[in-house]
Write a protein that holds these residues in place. Sequence first.
Motif, PDB file in Angstrom:
ATOM      1  N   HIS A 168    -125.128 -68.656  30.683  1.00  0.00           N
ATOM      2  CA  HIS A 168    -124.911 -69.229  31.867  1.00  0.00           C
ATOM      3  C   HIS A 168    -124.745 -68.247  33.024  1.00  0.00           C
ATOM      4  O   HIS A 168    -125.187 -68.574  34.232  1.00  0.00           O
ATOM      5  CB  HIS A 168    -123.928 -70.410  31.642  1.00  0.00           C
ATOM      6  CG  HIS A 168    -123.516 -71.045  32.822  1.00  0.00           C
ATOM      7  ND1 HIS A 168    -124.191 -72.139  33.389  1.00  0.00           N
ATOM      8  CD2 HIS A 168    -122.508 -71.083  33.752  1.00  0.00           C
ATOM      9  CE1 HIS A 168    -123.890 -72.629  34.313  1.00  0.00           C
ATOM     10  NE2 HIS A 168    -122.665 -71.996  34.704  1.00  0.00           N
TER      11      HIS A 168
ATOM     12  N   SER B   4    -123.554 -68.778  24.800  1.00  0.00           N
ATOM     13  CA  SER B   4    -124.037 -69.805  25.768  1.00  0.00           C
ATOM     14  C   SER B   4    -123.481 -69.276  27.209  1.00  0.00           C
ATOM     15  O   SER B   4    -124.010 -69.706  28.316  1.00  0.00           O
ATOM     16  CB  SER B   4    -123.455 -71.132  25.347  1.00  0.00           C
ATOM     17  OG  SER B   4    -122.249 -71.227  25.116  1.00  0.00           O
ATOM     18  N   ASP B   5    -122.065 -69.039  27.188  1.00  0.00           N
ATOM     19  CA  ASP B   5    -121.369 -68.896  28.359  1.00  0.00           C
ATOM     20  C   ASP B   5    -122.028 -67.654  28.925  1.00  0.00           C
ATOM     21  O   ASP B   5    -122.141 -67.502  30.405  1.00  0.00           O
ATOM     22  CB  ASP B   5    -119.873 -68.433  28.251  1.00  0.00           C
ATOM     23  CG  ASP B   5    -119.056 -69.897  28.010  1.00  0.00           C
ATOM     24  OD1 ASP B   5    -119.819 -70.878  28.127  1.00  0.00           O
ATOM     25  OD2 ASP B   5    -117.911 -69.816  27.583  1.00  0.00           O
TER      26      ASP B   5
ATOM     27  N   LEU C  62    -118.606 -69.901  22.034  1.00  0.00           N
ATOM     28  CA  LEU C  62    -119.116 -70.007  23.356  1.00  0.00           C
ATOM     29  C   LEU C  62    -119.663 -68.589  23.991  1.00  0.00           C
ATOM     30  O   LEU C  62    -120.157 -68.645  25.067  1.00  0.00           O
ATOM     31  CB  LEU C  62    -118.173 -70.855  24.283  1.00  0.00           C
ATOM     32  CG  LEU C  62    -117.800 -72.134  23.888  1.00  0.00           C
ATOM     33  CD1 LEU C  62    -116.678 -72.732  25.027  1.00  0.00           C
ATOM     34  CD2 LEU C  62    -119.117 -73.041  24.046  1.00  0.00           C
TER      35      LEU C  62
ATOM     36  N   THR D 102    -118.704 -72.277  36.719  1.00  0.00           N
ATOM     37  CA  THR D 102    -119.239 -73.397  36.406  1.00  0.00           C
ATOM     38  C   THR D 102    -120.412 -74.176  37.100  1.00  0.00           C
ATOM     39  O   THR D 102    -121.063 -74.721  36.764  1.00  0.00           O
ATOM     40  CB  THR D 102    -118.296 -74.306  35.930  1.00  0.00           C
ATOM     41  OG1 THR D 102    -117.537 -74.920  36.994  1.00  0.00           O
ATOM     42  CG2 THR D 102    -117.453 -73.871  34.676  1.00  0.00           C
TER      43      THR D 102
END
Length: 136
Positions: free
Chosen positions: A45, A41-42, A38, A18
């Motif tokens: 990221h 988006s994960d 998610l 994270t």
Amino acid sequence: HHSITKQPPQPQPQEKVTDNHKTTTKIDFLFVDHDKDLYLSDLQHLEQTGWIRAGTYVAADNVIFAQIDNYREYVQTLAQKGIVQTRLEEAQIEYCEPEQQQQQQQDTTSRHNNSLEDNIFRDGIEFTIYEKDPSN
């Protein structure tokens, strides 16, 4: 008599997925099977923070059954740009009873339309291989 005390090496803190800083560590294989909202988006990221780079393999489960279309569209766009190779491996949903699977297969062979009932147990895993580092 001399005594030498050697301290054991101190464990280094692990980088957290994270963290927003760039990492020098790369994920070799990522199996995505968590909160379906998610997935995209994960993945993005992990791309942005450098965890996913050329050589990373990603397998995203349940992309058909859970209708994770935004994820599939995104990796298809990356494929069109030459960043990844991706393919869908279709399968039956893993938690349905064998009797239901058999009945569904019999029903599918007896009719040739694309009704909702035909797709009740349909699922798939999207397999993606990063050939290049994703642009950040």
